[in-house]
Scaffold this active site. Structure first.
Site, PDB file in Angstrom:
ATOM      1  CG  PHE A  88      14.932  68.100 -28.308  1.00 39.06           C
ATOM      2  CD1 PHE A  88      15.016  66.479 -28.744  1.00 39.06           C
ATOM      3  CD2 PHE A  88      15.547  68.660 -27.218  1.00 39.06           C
ATOM      4  CE1 PHE A  88      15.718  65.786 -27.794  1.00 39.06           C
ATOM      5  CE2 PHE A  88      16.271  67.668 -26.516  1.00 39.06           C
ATOM      6  CZ  PHE A  88      16.632  66.388 -26.611  1.00 39.06           C
ATOM      7  CD  GLN A  89      14.137  66.646 -23.868  1.00 34.53           C
ATOM      8  OE1 GLN A  89      14.248  67.807 -23.231  1.00 34.53           O
ATOM      9  NE2 GLN A  89      14.873  65.684 -23.324  1.00 34.53           N
ATOM     10  CB  VAL A 108       0.209  47.766  -5.003  1.00 35.84           C
ATOM     11  CG1 VAL A 108      -0.836  46.927  -6.128  1.00 35.84           C
ATOM     12  CG2 VAL A 108      -0.392  48.899  -4.578  1.00 35.84           C
ATOM     13  CD  GLU A 134      12.412  62.348 -14.428  1.00 33.61           C
ATOM     14  OE1 GLU A 134      12.206  61.121 -14.517  1.00 33.61           O
ATOM     15  OE2 GLU A 134      13.138  62.847 -14.810  1.00 33.61           O
ATOM     16  CG  PHE A 172      -2.561  40.829  -5.316  1.00 30.78           C
ATOM     17  CD1 PHE A 172      -2.962  40.775  -4.170  1.00 30.78           C
ATOM     18  CD2 PHE A 172      -3.292  41.529  -6.146  1.00 30.78           C
ATOM     19  CE1 PHE A 172      -3.995  41.343  -3.631  1.00 30.78           C
ATOM     20  CE2 PHE A 172      -4.604  42.114  -5.955  1.00 30.78           C
ATOM     21  CZ  PHE A 172      -4.912  41.852  -4.418  1.00 30.78           C
TER      22      PHE A 172
END
Ligand code: FAD
Ligand code: TPP
Ligand code: MG
Length: 575
Positions: A113-114, A383, A51, A468
């Site tokens: 639940f969830q 990035v 997601e 980086f």
């Protein structure tokens, strides 16, 4: 005929608002909505593997089109995964609506639940975040969400329990039927007059432009011509300011060009146009500063400002230009442009194939990509060091686009953004400049490319590290730690995922493999082993930063890692 459900009304309202696709991962609490999408056949369901990637993809679509884009997640963990991508959308101010499905309404508050509380979770990364608990709230709440998203250009979240979505709708059809409003915003005549007076008596003027200059290119160039002013840009302004611009002196900031830095620091008057360039230390201390932004709350946020005006860049410049006299002082402009040419030459010299010797310089890879990519290619950059190479070596021409996670600064943005760019622009060439760390972080969505038939091209900068971060550690005088990556063979991995997978071994492979990937009729990945210690030094190194570098040297020698120092020297000094 079956009654229209709340889910049907939701999908119908989105379609009426121009939504063409929804990025997400399905789940039981979303079933009513995905089933309506299937039955209505007006909106495409873009099946992602994560997601977070769905939210990044929707953000890329919104960035490129300027229009509402939508993502969705099922209850609890499903929509929780959206959050980092939504933060990015909110901070980039792109209009994205998230549908966050919720657990059954009669269980809310029981620790079911969830169970999570999306209204609280997403409050900080959205302008509007509401739960639909009554059928009567639809379509009004959804329409308020859409209005808020587009009016404020940011994120809205609508949470809806699966059972509420499946109830019969009590209203029918969307209520709002007007076109998106497009007001012109301009400072008052008095403010414009005062600004013109100030500019007419100033000589050494520099313009700092940002993403808020989009659509105002000709006015911006006319302004620079009148003021004899070099134009520096902030990263998100690159797409709009760099093309066809004889006043361009590059970007400023740690990743920028020293010419951009210099033009800002040596002016007497700095004119900030549609920019939120965040780094305070790169603003001049003594210059008079004018800032124009469409959002009043931005004025003076990053530096002291002497004249702050609220206005749209294009409208404001159209009102200002007729009142400006020609600045006759051109020394500042000339010397800034000269310095820019020198800086560019210096950076170009780093972008060579190193006479075929290893390691491969990442600058060379991007220079070649820049040459081979289409006139209207869409680039996304992770990035990490890919942001540096994109900022310095990709040339924008007014048709090309460049997306990153520039304001939020999240890793792993490039691949999912490329998916959103490709899904919304099927004919365009879309290229993701991915770090080996960034690609691995949301690797699951590499699998989406074949499934979605998305011919995205991925260039992987395989430096076997979080390079980086190593650079940051060096600059801070800290020994690099926790930055090693033991990479897989990304080309084989891509091959197994149904992509064309290519692996460059020498600088000589770079051009032919990138060309092959770009021409390939489908998704392709080219991994390029690039040097890990390719320093991207700031344009001006402060004493503190210089100290950091020597401290690093001392520490690595003390720690018996002299080989790495040699590596550092070879790459940066001896070529
Ligand atoms: C690793 C990394 C390193 C970075 N290093 C640098 C660096 O060295 N240099 C650099 O520049 N950036 C750098 N960035 C990016 C930086 O964090 C900011 O994202 C960038 O500087 C912001 O660019 P901007 O001002 O163009 O865009 P934004 O931050 O989006 O600001 C745009 C402004 O324009 C205003 N606006 C919008 N529309 C209009 C309009 N029509 N009229 C008037 N105003 C309008 C908005 O209200 C906003 O205030 C880096 C990012 C990363 C991830
Ligand atoms: C989600 C997230 N985690 C951590 C960071 C800190 N960070 C910034 S750049 C970077 C390294 C990126 O590595 P890679 O993708 O391999 O790119 P490289 O710099 O090596 O080219 C890290 C860990 C971040 N910005 N975002
Ligand atoms: Mg890396």
């Amino acid at each position: 005929m079956a009654n229209q459900t709340v889910a049907d009304l939701l999908v119908e309202t989105l379609a009426a608002a121009g939504v063409e696709r929804i990025y997400g991962v399905s789940g039981d609490s979303l079933n009513g909505i995905t089933d309506s999408i299937r039955r209505q056949g007006k909106i495409e369901w873009i099946h992602m593997r994560h997601e977070e990637a769905a939210a990044f993809a929707a953000g890329a679509e919104a960035h490129l089109t300027g229009k509402l884009a939508v993502c969705a997640g099922s209850c609890g963990p499903g929509n929780l995964h959206l959050i980092n991508g939504l933060y990015d959308c909110q901070r980039s101010r792109v209009p994205v609506l998230a549908i966050a499905a919720q657990i059954p309404s009669n269980e809310i508050g029981s620790g079911y639940f969830q169970e999570t509380s999306p209204e609280h979770i997403f409050a900080q990364c959205s302008h509007y975040c509401e739960l639909i608990s009554q059928t009567e709230q639809m379509p009004r709440v959804l329409e308020i969400a859409i209005q808020t998203t587009t009016a404020r250009s940011g994120v809205s979240v609508v949470a809806i329990p699966g059972d509420v979505a499946l109830r019969d709708a009590v209203k029918s059809g969307p209520r709002l039927h007007f076109l998106p409003p497009k007001p012109t915003v301009c400072p008052s005549d008095e403010e414009i007059g005062r600004l013109a007076k100030l500019l007419n008596k100033s000589q050494k003027i520099t313009i700092l432009g940002g993403a808020g200059c989009a659509g105002a290119h000709s006015e911006l160039i006319a302004l620079a011509a009148k003021l004899n002013a070099p134009i520096v840009h902030a990263m998100r302004g690159k797409e709009f300011i760099e093309p066809d611009n004889p006043y361009d002196v590059g970007m400023t900031g740690l990743l920028g060009f020293s010419s951009g830095y210099r033009a800002m620091m040596t002016c007497d008057l700095l004119m900030m146009l549609g920019t939120d360039f965040p780094y305070q230390q790169f603003y001049p201390k003594d210059a008079t500063i004018v800032q124009i932004d469409i959002r009043g709350e931005q004025l003076g946020r990053r530096t002291k400002v002497d004249y702050g005006l609220v206005g749209d860049t294009k409208t404001t410049l159209q009102a200002l230009l007729p009142k400006l006299e020609q600045n006759t002082y051109d020394t500042h402009l000339k010397s800034s442009l000269e310095h820019y040419q020198k800086t560019k030459k210096g950076l170009d010299e780093l972008a060579t194939d190193g006479s075929g010797r290893l390691p491969i310089h990442p600058q060379y890879v991007v220079r070649v990509l820049d040459e081979l990519a289409r006139e209207d290619a869409v680039f996304t950059c992770d990035v990490g060091t890919p942001t540096i190479w994109a900022a310095r070596y990709l040339n924008m021409n007014g048709k090309r686009r460049l997306l990153g996670s520039f304001n939020h600064g999240s890793m792993a943005n490039a691949l999912p953004q490329a998916i959103g760019a490709q899904a919304s622009h099927p004919g365009r060439q879309v290229v993701s400049l991915s770090g080996d760390g960034g690609l691995a972080m949301l690797l699951g969505d590499l699998l989406s490319l074949r499934q979605l038939k998305a011919p995205v091209k991925i260039i992987v900068f395989k430096n076997e590290s979080l390079a980086f971060v190593e650079l940051e550690m060096k600059a801070a005088g800290i020994i690099d730690f926790g930055t090693d990556l033991k990479d897989p063979d990304f080309a084989k991995l891509a091959d197994a995922a149904g992509l064309l997978g290519l692996s460059a071994e020498t600088p000589g492979d770079v051009r032919s493999m990138i060309a092959q990937a770009l021409e390939h009729d489908g998704p392709a990945l080219v991994e390029v082993p690039v040097s890990r210690q390719e320093l991207s030094l700031p344009p001006t190194i402060t004493l503190e930063q210089a100290k950091g570098f020597s401290l690093f040297a001392l520490k690595v020698v003390l720690n018996g890692r002299a080989d790495e120092i040699v590596d550092l020297v070879n790459v940066n000094l001896l070529r």
